[in-house]
Design a protein around this motif. Structure first.
Motif, PDB file in Angstrom:
ATOM      1  N   ILE A   1       0.828  -1.216   0.000  1.00  0.00           N
ATOM      2  CA  ILE A   1       0.000   0.000   0.000  1.00  0.00           C
ATOM      3  C   ILE A   1       0.864   1.270   0.000  1.00  0.00           C
ATOM      4  O   ILE A   1       0.359   2.374   0.168  1.00  0.00           O
ATOM      5  CB  ILE A   1      -0.970   0.026   1.195  1.00  0.00           C
ATOM      6  N   GLY A   2       2.189   1.079  -0.171  1.00  0.00           N
ATOM      7  CA  GLY A   2       3.072   2.228  -0.305  1.00  0.00           C
ATOM      8  C   GLY A   2       3.659   2.755   0.984  1.00  0.00           C
ATOM      9  O   GLY A   2       4.154   3.885   1.037  1.00  0.00           O
ATOM     10  N   LEU A   3       3.662   1.944   2.043  1.00  0.00           N
ATOM     11  CA  LEU A   3       4.140   2.380   3.345  1.00  0.00           C
ATOM     12  C   LEU A   3       5.455   1.685   3.676  1.00  0.00           C
ATOM     13  O   LEU A   3       5.531   0.454   3.683  1.00  0.00           O
ATOM     14  CB  LEU A   3       3.094   2.037   4.416  1.00  0.00           C
ATOM     15  N   THR A   4       6.507   2.453   3.954  1.00  0.00           N
ATOM     16  CA  THR A   4       7.795   1.848   4.287  1.00  0.00           C
ATOM     17  C   THR A   4       8.171   2.041   5.760  1.00  0.00           C
ATOM     18  O   THR A   4       9.195   1.515   6.207  1.00  0.00           O
ATOM     19  CB  THR A   4       8.924   2.430   3.418  1.00  0.00           C
ATOM     20  N   ASP A   5       7.349   2.771   6.507  1.00  0.00           N
ATOM     21  CA  ASP A   5       7.571   2.914   7.946  1.00  0.00           C
ATOM     22  C   ASP A   5       6.288   2.492   8.651  1.00  0.00           C
ATOM     23  O   ASP A   5       5.391   3.292   8.881  1.00  0.00           O
ATOM     24  CB  ASP A   5       7.935   4.352   8.307  1.00  0.00           C
ATOM     25  N   TRP A   6       6.220   1.208   9.020  1.00  0.00           N
ATOM     26  CA  TRP A   6       4.974   0.707   9.572  1.00  0.00           C
ATOM     27  C   TRP A   6       4.706   1.215  10.980  1.00  0.00           C
ATOM     28  O   TRP A   6       3.575   1.116  11.464  1.00  0.00           O
ATOM     29  CB  TRP A   6       4.902  -0.807   9.500  1.00  0.00           C
ATOM     30  N   ALA A   7       5.686   1.770  11.641  1.00  0.00           N
ATOM     31  CA  ALA A   7       5.470   2.330  12.974  1.00  0.00           C
ATOM     32  C   ALA A   7       4.556   3.557  12.915  1.00  0.00           C
ATOM     33  O   ALA A   7       3.974   3.951  13.923  1.00  0.00           O
ATOM     34  CB  ALA A   7       6.802   2.699  13.624  1.00  0.00           C
ATOM     35  N   LYS A   8       4.434   4.152  11.726  1.00  0.00           N
ATOM     36  CA  LYS A   8       3.586   5.329  11.555  1.00  0.00           C
ATOM     37  C   LYS A   8       2.249   4.977  10.905  1.00  0.00           C
ATOM     38  O   LYS A   8       1.515   5.861  10.454  1.00  0.00           O
ATOM     39  CB  LYS A   8       4.314   6.374  10.700  1.00  0.00           C
ATOM     40  N   MET A   9       1.893   3.709  10.865  1.00  0.00           N
ATOM     41  CA  MET A   9       0.667   3.266  10.214  1.00  0.00           C
ATOM     42  C   MET A   9      -0.571   3.872  10.889  1.00  0.00           C
ATOM     43  O   MET A   9      -0.754   3.766  12.096  1.00  0.00           O
ATOM     44  CB  MET A   9       0.582   1.738  10.239  1.00  0.00           C
ATOM     45  N   THR A  10      -1.418   4.499  10.090  1.00  0.00           N
ATOM     46  CA  THR A  10      -2.665   5.068  10.597  1.00  0.00           C
ATOM     47  C   THR A  10      -3.753   3.993  10.619  1.00  0.00           C
ATOM     48  O   THR A  10      -3.581   2.904  10.052  1.00  0.00           O
ATOM     49  CB  THR A  10      -3.134   6.228   9.712  1.00  0.00           C
ATOM     50  N   ASP A  11      -4.883   4.308  11.245  1.00  0.00           N
ATOM     51  CA  ASP A  11      -6.000   3.364  11.262  1.00  0.00           C
ATOM     52  C   ASP A  11      -6.469   3.059   9.844  1.00  0.00           C
ATOM     53  O   ASP A  11      -6.804   1.909   9.526  1.00  0.00           O
ATOM     54  CB  ASP A  11      -7.166   3.925  12.085  1.00  0.00           C
ATOM     55  N   GLU A  12      -6.500   4.091   8.999  1.00  0.00           N
ATOM     56  CA  GLU A  12      -6.935   3.891   7.616  1.00  0.00           C
ATOM     57  C   GLU A  12      -5.958   2.987   6.866  1.00  0.00           C
ATOM     58  O   GLU A  12      -6.369   2.111   6.090  1.00  0.00           O
ATOM     59  CB  GLU A  12      -7.064   5.243   6.896  1.00  0.00           C
ATOM     60  N   GLN A  13      -4.674   3.177   7.080  1.00  0.00           N
ATOM     61  CA  GLN A  13      -3.671   2.341   6.423  1.00  0.00           C
ATOM     62  C   GLN A  13      -3.716   0.907   6.946  1.00  0.00           C
ATOM     63  O   GLN A  13      -3.520  -0.037   6.185  1.00  0.00           O
ATOM     64  CB  GLN A  13      -2.280   2.935   6.619  1.00  0.00           C
ATOM     65  N   PHE A  14      -4.001   0.752   8.232  1.00  0.00           N
ATOM     66  CA  PHE A  14      -4.133  -0.588   8.784  1.00  0.00           C
ATOM     67  C   PHE A  14      -5.303  -1.314   8.120  1.00  0.00           C
ATOM     68  O   PHE A  14      -5.190  -2.502   7.756  1.00  0.00           O
ATOM     69  CB  PHE A  14      -4.347  -0.532  10.298  1.00  0.00           C
ATOM     70  N   THR A  15      -6.401  -0.619   7.936  1.00  0.00           N
ATOM     71  CA  THR A  15      -7.560  -1.215   7.269  1.00  0.00           C
ATOM     72  C   THR A  15      -7.220  -1.589   5.830  1.00  0.00           C
ATOM     73  O   THR A  15      -7.582  -2.672   5.351  1.00  0.00           O
ATOM     74  CB  THR A  15      -8.746  -0.231   7.286  1.00  0.00           C
ATOM     75  N   GLU A  16      -6.497  -0.706   5.146  1.00  0.00           N
ATOM     76  CA  GLU A  16      -6.104  -0.963   3.755  1.00  0.00           C
ATOM     77  C   GLU A  16      -5.148  -2.151   3.663  1.00  0.00           C
ATOM     78  O   GLU A  16      -5.283  -3.019   2.785  1.00  0.00           O
ATOM     79  CB  GLU A  16      -5.455   0.289   3.164  1.00  0.00           C
ATOM     80  N   ALA A  17      -4.183  -2.194   4.562  1.00  0.00           N
ATOM     81  CA  ALA A  17      -3.227  -3.298   4.561  1.00  0.00           C
ATOM     82  C   ALA A  17      -3.919  -4.624   4.858  1.00  0.00           C
ATOM     83  O   ALA A  17      -3.634  -5.650   4.217  1.00  0.00           O
ATOM     84  CB  ALA A  17      -2.130  -3.039   5.594  1.00  0.00           C
ATOM     85  N   SER A  18      -4.844  -4.618   5.786  1.00  0.00           N
ATOM     86  CA  SER A  18      -5.576  -5.842   6.135  1.00  0.00           C
ATOM     87  C   SER A  18      -6.446  -6.302   4.971  1.00  0.00           C
ATOM     88  O   SER A  18      -6.565  -7.507   4.706  1.00  0.00           O
ATOM     89  CB  SER A  18      -6.429  -5.606   7.380  1.00  0.00           C
ATOM     90  N   ALA A  19      -7.046  -5.348   4.269  1.00  0.00           N
ATOM     91  CA  ALA A  19      -7.859  -5.699   3.104  1.00  0.00           C
ATOM     92  C   ALA A  19      -7.003  -6.358   2.024  1.00  0.00           C
ATOM     93  O   ALA A  19      -7.440  -7.305   1.359  1.00  0.00           O
ATOM     94  CB  ALA A  19      -8.542  -4.445   2.557  1.00  0.00           C
ATOM     95  N   PHE A  20      -5.767  -5.864   1.865  1.00  0.00           N
ATOM     96  CA  PHE A  20      -4.860  -6.477   0.896  1.00  0.00           C
ATOM     97  C   PHE A  20      -4.558  -7.918   1.290  1.00  0.00           C
ATOM     98  O   PHE A  20      -4.575  -8.826   0.449  1.00  0.00           O
ATOM     99  CB  PHE A  20      -3.572  -5.667   0.793  1.00  0.00           C
ATOM    100  N   LEU A  21      -4.298  -8.160   2.555  1.00  0.00           N
ATOM    101  CA  LEU A  21      -3.994  -9.525   3.004  1.00  0.00           C
ATOM    102  C   LEU A  21      -5.191 -10.450   2.822  1.00  0.00           C
ATOM    103  O   LEU A  21      -5.014 -11.651   2.576  1.00  0.00           O
ATOM    104  CB  LEU A  21      -3.551  -9.512   4.465  1.00  0.00           C
TER     105      LEU A  21
END
Length: 360
Positions: free
Chosen positions: A186-206
């Motif tokens: 999803i274009g994120l290289t620093d997962w420590a800064k993952m937002t709630d929206e990015q977490f949802t997007e990453a989970s949807a990808f998985l």
């Protein structure tokens, strides 16, 4: 090769041991030191100086992933030395599972790769305490069968969710590697800064990847057998997988130049606070793993880098180039470094990954 087959059989048995309620000990008669480790690392070639001094390896107990190890240690399992990776050290330390290292007892301390010494909260903290001795490092990256997959179809990590690979994909049964893949995708290289929206997007990808998964691998042996047996064509795998398969003439390759990059990790040895064994032997074991003589073996036979800079520098340049360690700057370019993440986020990842694997 027989050496790889033997190691694979040992690893398979060791993984089976982790299925019990408590870890079981194996592979070593030295009862004065217990090492809690990933299966396969009981290999005596990783600690030859220890075997030379004491006549045997330590006793080993095994875990399948770091969360399992963390929970077992918290519920009373005792060991003297552990082998977590960078993303878990702070969590283990803050839970009171670790004791600081006395670096004056580690002769090769000053020869550890400089980049590792700058890792915040890992090598040393603001008060000067050290917590981990980096041993192995490498990538989780795209590994594929060259006779089954066209390289043009895997320019992006999003290929793992492409329906054309249905039932031909494998990713690790490992929350860190899974969310490293998803974060990069999803274009994120620093997962420590993952937002709630990015977490949802990453989970949807998985969840999309799950539709293609043939198996969630638990160790290199399982994945290597699946790829060699043509059950899996595309995997998110550690360096070891391609190294062992290519040694057995299986047509595989690693693609590190995807659009989004790859994941980089570093793991090492720590002193466990409640260990009941010999502290002198614990330091002897740690020093044996950091010995520069180990560098060539871990690079050539396992495909991983070693924590000792002098040992790495002494390796034949062609061997380093073949393993991808000739240019460390390029090695970590476009990478997600598996650094510690906030505890709350890690717990969300663990819970969500279990749901995903169950099909929810």
């Amino acid at each position: 090769m027989q050496k790889n087959l033997s190691r694979g059989l040992i690893s398979s048995f060791a993984i089976a041991l982790t299925l019990s309620v408590a870890p079981m000990a194996a592979f070593g008669a030295d009862g004065e030191l217990t090492v809690f480790d990933w299966a396969g690392y009981e290999d005596p070639a990783f600690h030859p100086a220890y075997v030379e001094k004491y006549g045997d390896s330590p006793t080993f107990a095994f875990f399948g992933d770091e969360e399992e190890a963390f929970q077992k240690l918290r519920t009373g399992f005792r060991a003297d030395v552990g082998h977590p990776c960078s993303q878990s050290v702070v969590k283990w330390r803050d839970a009171g599972l670790l004791k600081p290292l006395d670096t004056s007892r580690i002769p090769e301390w000053d020869n550890i790769l400089p980049g590792f010494k700058s890792m915040k909260d890992l090598m040393t903290t603001e008060d000067g305490q050290a917590w981990i001795v980096p041993f192995d490092w490498g990538n989780t990256a795209v590994t594929y069968r060259t006779d089954k997959v066209d390289e043009t179809d895997i320019k992006s990590l999003k290929a793992f969710a492409d329906p054309k690979f249905k039932d031909r994909v494998s990713i690790g049964d490992n929350v860190d590697d899974a969310y490293a893949l998803a974060s990069l995708a999803i274009g994120l290289t620093d997962w420590a800064k993952m937002t709630d929206e990015q977490f949802t997007e990453a989970s949807a990808f998985l969840r999309e990847v799950h539709k293609n998964v043939r198996l969630y691998w638990t160790d290199n042996t399982e994945l290597s057998q699946a790829m060699a047996g043509e059950e899996v064509d595309l995997a998110w795998a550690w360096n070891e997988t391609a190294t062992t398969l290519m040694a057995d003439d299986v047509p595989v390759a690693v693609k590190k130049d995807t659009d989004e990059g790859l994941s980089t990790w570093v793991c090492g040895y720590v002193l466990l606070k409640d260990g009941e064994g010999s502290e002198d032997k614990a330091y002897d074991y740690i020093n044996a793993t950091l010995d520069p003589v180990v560098s060539s073996y871990i690079v050539s036979e396992w495909g991983y880098g070693h924590g000792n800079a002098n040992g790495m520098a002494a390796i034949d340049p062609e061997t380093l180039k073949g393993a991808g360690y000739d240019d460390v700057a390029a090695f970590v370019d476009k990478t997600l470094f598996q650094s510690p993440v906030p505890v709350e986020l890690k717990q969300k990842m663990i819970a969500e990954f279990e749901k995903i694997k169950a099909g929810y």
